[in-house]
Scaffold this motif. Structure first.
Motif, short mmCIF file in Angstrom:
data_model
loop_
_atom_site.label_atom_id
_atom_site.label_comp_id
_atom_site.label_asym_id
_atom_site.label_seq_id
_atom_site.Cartn_x
_atom_site.Cartn_y
_atom_site.Cartn_z
N GLN A 1 1.04 9.25 3.67
CA GLN A 1 2.42 9.90 3.67
C GLN A 1 3.60 9.17 3.95
O GLN A 1 4.59 9.39 3.51
CB GLN A 1 2.38 11.22 4.55
CG GLN A 1 1.56 12.04 4.10
CD GLN A 1 -0.11 12.10 4.38
OE1 GLN A 1 -0.57 10.95 4.64
NE2 GLN A 1 -0.73 13.20 4.29
N ASP A 2 3.45 8.43 4.78
CA ASP A 2 4.40 7.42 5.33
C ASP A 2 4.83 6.30 4.25
O ASP A 2 5.97 5.99 4.22
CB ASP A 2 4.28 6.72 6.79
CG ASP A 2 4.22 7.78 7.86
OD1 ASP A 2 5.09 8.14 8.27
OD2 ASP A 2 3.30 8.30 8.11
N ALA A 3 3.97 5.84 3.70
CA ALA A 3 4.13 5.08 2.59
C ALA A 3 5.04 5.53 1.45
O ALA A 3 5.93 4.82 1.11
CB ALA A 3 2.82 4.24 2.03
N GLU A 4 4.77 6.97 1.17
CA GLU A 4 5.54 7.44 0.21
C GLU A 4 6.81 7.74 0.71
O GLU A 4 7.85 7.54 -0.08
CB GLU A 4 4.61 8.85 -0.18
CG GLU A 4 5.22 9.64 -1.35
CD GLU A 4 5.31 8.80 -2.57
OE1 GLU A 4 4.69 7.80 -2.82
OE2 GLU A 4 5.98 9.57 -3.50
N PHE B 1 2.52 -3.53 2.09
CA PHE B 1 1.49 -4.24 2.73
C PHE B 1 0.30 -3.69 3.37
O PHE B 1 0.66 -2.40 4.01
CB PHE B 1 1.96 -5.18 3.84
CG PHE B 1 3.17 -6.30 3.21
CD1 PHE B 1 2.87 -7.27 3.00
CD2 PHE B 1 4.40 -5.93 3.36
CE1 PHE B 1 3.74 -8.12 2.27
CE2 PHE B 1 5.39 -6.69 2.86
CZ PHE B 1 5.17 -7.83 2.39
N LEU B 2 -0.87 -4.00 3.27
CA LEU B 2 -1.92 -3.34 4.13
C LEU B 2 -2.65 -4.31 4.85
O LEU B 2 -3.01 -5.40 4.22
CB LEU B 2 -2.83 -2.79 2.89
CG LEU B 2 -4.14 -2.05 3.51
CD1 LEU B 2 -3.86 -0.76 3.96
CD2 LEU B 2 -4.97 -1.83 2.33
N LEU C 1 0.89 -0.68 6.03
CA LEU C 1 -0.14 0.36 6.41
C LEU C 1 -1.19 -0.37 6.92
O LEU C 1 -1.74 -1.70 6.76
CB LEU C 1 -0.74 0.98 5.36
CG LEU C 1 0.30 2.11 4.60
CD1 LEU C 1 -0.62 2.78 3.68
CD2 LEU C 1 0.95 2.94 5.56
N LEU C 2 -1.86 0.31 8.33
CA LEU C 2 -2.89 -0.06 8.83
C LEU C 2 -4.23 0.18 8.18
O LEU C 2 -4.14 1.25 7.36
CB LEU C 2 -3.00 0.52 10.39
CG LEU C 2 -2.11 0.24 11.37
CD1 LEU C 2 -2.07 1.10 12.53
CD2 LEU C 2 -2.39 -1.38 12.03
N VAL D 1 -5.24 5.70 4.05
CA VAL D 1 -4.17 5.09 3.31
C VAL D 1 -3.92 5.61 1.94
O VAL D 1 -3.00 5.34 1.41
CB VAL D 1 -4.24 3.35 3.35
CG1 VAL D 1 -4.12 3.20 4.83
CG2 VAL D 1 -5.64 3.15 2.68
N GLY D 2 -4.93 6.22 1.30
CA GLY D 2 -4.70 6.82 0.03
C GLY D 2 -4.71 5.82 -1.12
O GLY D 2 -4.89 4.64 -0.88
N LYS D 3 -3.96 6.04 -2.36
CA LYS D 3 -3.74 5.48 -3.28
C LYS D 3 -2.31 5.08 -3.57
O LYS D 3 -1.92 4.48 -4.78
CB LYS D 3 -4.56 5.78 -4.63
CG LYS D 3 -6.03 5.79 -4.31
CD LYS D 3 -6.86 6.26 -5.58
CE LYS D 3 -8.15 5.76 -5.63
NZ LYS D 3 -8.87 6.28 -4.24
N VAL D 4 -1.33 5.75 -2.89
CA VAL D 4 0.02 5.35 -3.43
C VAL D 4 0.57 4.12 -3.21
O VAL D 4 -0.19 3.35 -2.43
CB VAL D 4 0.99 6.46 -2.51
CG1 VAL D 4 0.48 7.99 -2.73
CG2 VAL D 4 0.98 6.11 -1.08
#
Ligand SMILES: [Zn+2]
Length: 181
Positions: free
Chosen positions: A130-133, A157-158, A144-145, A150-153
């Motif tokens: 949600q935060d990446a989006e 960086f991961l 993202l950690l 983390v989903g697929k959006v």
């Protein structure tokens, strides 16, 4: 213009219980566990001149099972552990259709207005898609950690841990400065 780092509260700044593959947000100060190991890392970001803003969706406020006064006490504690400039809360339920419940970018644009931020040169740290989006919608760089959420959006960086994320932000800032110098 200033640059900020937006940091998801649950799972990054505090440790949370997990039940049925879902994070369980704490409802009392007693259950509120700041992730003290993260404090020196946030101090590095602060020392680099970045504004630090925690963000969190807390639908329990509008659903009635989280008391505002208890949340204020938790956040007072959070400010004692971390050098935060602000803590932004979406108090709404999904059915309220507000503009601030992440993945919507309302909290980020609210902060940009208040702090005169350049969102294109700001960052979002989280363990959730949600935060990446929200970052993508507002032009921030997302980091993202690795986590089950983390989903697929799209994310920029991961990375395996917060230390790696902070290092990456400091690197990105240094290379941007080299470009504009
Ligand atoms: Zn909201």
């Amino acid at each position: 213009m200033k640059q900020a780092v937006f940091i998801e509260r649950d799972g990054v700044l505090i440790t949370v219980r997990v039940e049925k593959q879902q994070q369980v947000t704490p409802l009392t100060l007693q259950d509120f566990r700041p992730n003290e190991d993260a404090a020196p890392l946030l101090k590095k970001l602060k020392a680099a001149g970045l504004i630090l803003i925690a963000t969190t969706n807390q639908p329990g406020l509008s659903r009635g099972y989280l008391a505002r006064r208890e949340l204020d006490r938790m956040h007072e504690r959070l400010r004692k552990v971390f050098p935060l400039d602000e803590i932004l809360v979406c108090p709404h339920d999904e059915t309220d259709r507000c503009p601030c419940r992440k993945p919507k970018p309302g909290l980020l644009s609210e902060a940009a207005f208040k702090w005169h931020l350049n969102l294109d040169h700001s960052y979002v740290i989280s363990d959730k898609w949600q935060d990446a989006e929200a970052a993508r919608l507002s032009g921030c760089t997302s980091l993202l950690l690795e986590s089950p959420w983390v989903g697929k959006v799209h994310r920029d960086f991961l990375l395996p841990d917060l230390a790696a994320i902070v290092e990456k932000i400091l690197q990105l800032r240094a290379s941007r400065r080299a470009v504009t110098a």
